[in-house]
Design a protein around this motif. Structure first.
Motif, PDB file in Angstrom:
ATOM      1  N   ARG A 247       0.838  -1.213   0.000  1.00  0.00           N
ATOM      2  CA  ARG A 247       0.000   0.000   0.000  1.00  0.00           C
ATOM      3  C   ARG A 247       0.868   1.257   0.000  1.00  0.00           C
ATOM      4  N   ALA A 248       1.937   1.254   0.820  1.00  0.00           N
ATOM      5  CA  ALA A 248       2.825   2.414   0.869  1.00  0.00           C
ATOM      6  C   ALA A 248       3.516   2.624  -0.469  1.00  0.00           C
ATOM      7  N   ALA A 249       3.982   1.548  -1.089  1.00  0.00           N
ATOM      8  CA  ALA A 249       4.662   1.652  -2.386  1.00  0.00           C
ATOM      9  C   ALA A 249       3.713   2.197  -3.446  1.00  0.00           C
ATOM     10  N   LEU A 250       2.503   1.696  -3.492  1.00  0.00           N
ATOM     11  CA  LEU A 250       1.525   2.183  -4.476  1.00  0.00           C
ATOM     12  C   LEU A 250       1.201   3.651  -4.250  1.00  0.00           C
ATOM     13  N   HIS A 251       1.090   4.057  -2.986  1.00  0.00           N
ATOM     14  CA  HIS A 251       0.817   5.464  -2.674  1.00  0.00           C
ATOM     15  C   HIS A 251       1.982   6.342  -3.147  1.00  0.00           C
ATOM     16  N   MET A 252       3.203   5.902  -2.887  1.00  0.00           N
ATOM     17  CA  MET A 252       4.362   6.694  -3.307  1.00  0.00           C
ATOM     18  C   MET A 252       4.432   6.823  -4.823  1.00  0.00           C
ATOM     19  N   ILE A 253       4.132   5.749  -5.521  1.00  0.00           N
ATOM     20  CA  ILE A 253       4.195   5.799  -6.985  1.00  0.00           C
ATOM     21  C   ILE A 253       3.080   6.673  -7.538  1.00  0.00           C
ATOM     22  N   LYS A 254       1.922   6.584  -6.942  1.00  0.00           N
ATOM     23  CA  LYS A 254       0.794   7.400  -7.392  1.00  0.00           C
ATOM     24  C   LYS A 254       1.089   8.892  -7.207  1.00  0.00           C
ATOM     25  N   TYR A 255       1.790   9.208  -6.107  1.00  0.00           N
ATOM     26  CA  TYR A 255       2.132  10.600  -5.803  1.00  0.00           C
ATOM     27  C   TYR A 255       3.648  10.778  -5.886  1.00  0.00           C
ATOM     28  N   ARG A 256       4.175  10.415  -7.026  1.00  0.00           N
ATOM     29  CA  ARG A 256       5.626  10.402  -7.250  1.00  0.00           C
ATOM     30  C   ARG A 256       6.270  11.757  -6.972  1.00  0.00           C
ATOM     31  N   GLU A 257       5.686  12.829  -7.502  1.00  0.00           N
ATOM     32  CA  GLU A 257       6.287  14.161  -7.375  1.00  0.00           C
ATOM     33  C   GLU A 257       6.167  14.735  -5.963  1.00  0.00           C
ATOM     34  N   SER A 258       5.034  14.507  -5.304  1.00  0.00           N
ATOM     35  CA  SER A 258       4.817  15.129  -4.002  1.00  0.00           C
ATOM     36  C   SER A 258       5.248  14.246  -2.827  1.00  0.00           C
ATOM     37  N   VAL A 259       5.397  12.927  -3.039  1.00  0.00           N
ATOM     38  CA  VAL A 259       5.755  12.038  -1.937  1.00  0.00           C
ATOM     39  C   VAL A 259       7.054  11.277  -2.214  1.00  0.00           C
TER      40      VAL A 259
END
Length: 197
Positions: free
Chosen positions: A26-38
């Motif tokens: 879940r954390a990896a998917l969130h980071m990839i989804k918000y690549r620029e801001s996270v």
């Protein structure tokens, strides 16, 4: 076996405390989804921390400087030294804004099962600081575990005969706690450490 960058990211995240494989995904998917801001700011922060964070040569805290900001401060009371197991314990005490002395981070506890003896901990630095005449009190803030208690007893034995007062943080009922929900050990410790009212 070849791992994709995503599998490697998930695998590494799963090694963090509190994150299992599902949370890591879940954390990896969130980071990839918000690549620029996270993801990118996180990668930059990790690199900066890796390049700059070090252990304080005086107390064992983590900081970008050695000695750390606590040891370098002239506002800290040199007559009190709080002994903690890990850096996280130091940070917890600092969050309370109650203690104004200095610290020693042991880097763990004595543990026969894990093969950790006195030479594996920061006890030498503690004994060195205890020999300074301005130090008046050593406060043992190790955890209420068997290893934490063993470590506190060992330190007390090593400091016997020195000029410093040795004290232990209190254990017992937390603020807002209800007696019916406490375990027997906590309730027993609270009764033994009772204070005049």
């Amino acid at each position: 076996m070849h791992h994709s960058p995503l599998e490697r990211l998930i695998h590494l995240l799963a090694k963090l405390p509190g994150l299992g494989p599902r949370s890591a995904r879940r954390a990896a998917l969130h980071m990839i989804k918000y690549r620029e801001s996270v993801m990118q700011p996180l990668a930059d922060a990790l690199q900066l921390a890796s390049d700059n964070i070090q252990f304080c040569s005086e107390c064992g805290n983590l900081d970008s400087l050695s000695p750390c900001h606590i040891c370098a401060s002239d506002r800290r009371d040199p007559s009190m030294l709080c002994v903690v197991e890990e850096v996280g314990d130091l940070w917890a005490i600092e969050r309370s804004n109650i203690f104004s002395g200095r610290y020693i981070v042991l880097g763990g506890t004595l543990s026969a099962l894990d093969g950790r003896g006195p030479a594996d901990l920061n006890i030498g630095k503690l004994l060195e600081k205890a020999s300074h005449p301005e130090l008046l009190e050593v406060i043992l803030a190790t955890n209420a575990t068997i290893d934490g208690q063993t470590t506190a007893h060992y330190i007390t034995e090593r400091l016997q005969g020195s000029h410093v007062k040795i004290s232990r943080i209190a254990y017992g009922i937390p603020i807002g706690g209800e007696l019916d929900y406490l375990d027997d050990g906590t309730l027993g410790a609270a009764l033994k450490a009772r204070q005049p009212f």
